[in-house]
Design a protein around this motif. Structure first.
Motif, PDB file in Angstrom:
ATOM      1  N   LEU A   2       0.640  -1.194   0.028  1.00  0.00           N
ATOM      2  CA  LEU A   2      -0.064  -0.079  -0.233  1.00  0.00           C
ATOM      3  C   LEU A   2       0.892   1.191  -0.143  1.00  0.00           C
ATOM      4  O   LEU A   2       1.648   1.301   0.805  1.00  0.00           O
ATOM      5  N   PHE A  50      -6.505   2.016  -6.791  1.00  0.00           N
ATOM      6  CA  PHE A  50      -5.472   0.924  -6.484  1.00  0.00           C
ATOM      7  C   PHE A  50      -5.857  -0.252  -7.310  1.00  0.00           C
ATOM      8  O   PHE A  50      -5.477  -1.391  -6.968  1.00  0.00           O
ATOM      9  N   SER A  73      -5.340  -2.238   2.364  1.00  0.00           N
ATOM     10  CA  SER A  73      -3.871  -2.958   2.671  1.00  0.00           C
ATOM     11  C   SER A  73      -4.066  -4.249   2.309  1.00  0.00           C
ATOM     12  O   SER A  73      -3.415  -5.207   1.466  1.00  0.00           O
TER      13      SER A  73
END
Length: 78
Positions: A2, A50, A73
């Motif tokens: 992350l 992401f 994460s």
């Protein structure tokens, strides 16, 4: 892994706050601009940035920065 700086930047941009306000205390209760509409925008922006998919049942519970950081994460494989 992350990239927390990138995560903070996304949160700050969507909520229209300074990145310095994105910390362990940032939540729907403490950030005035964090309403239900921006919450959905935030989840969508995180998914796009992401390349992850946040399950709908989890998305509704991500009401604080620490929770968002934890889930993202896990999704990116930290």
């Amino acid at each position: 892994m992350l990239d927390e700086a990138k995560l903070k930047a996304v949160v700050a941009t969507i909520l229209e706050i300074d990145e310095s306000q994105v910390d362990q205390n940032a939540s729907m209760d403490s950030v005035e601009s964090w309403d239900s509409i921006r919450h959905m925008d935030l989840i969508l922006a995180i998914e796009e940035e992401f390349k992850v998919s946040v399950p709908d049942e989890e998305a509704a519970d991500l009401t604080s920065y620490p929770l968002i950081k934890l889930v993202v994460s896990e999704l990116v494989g930290n």
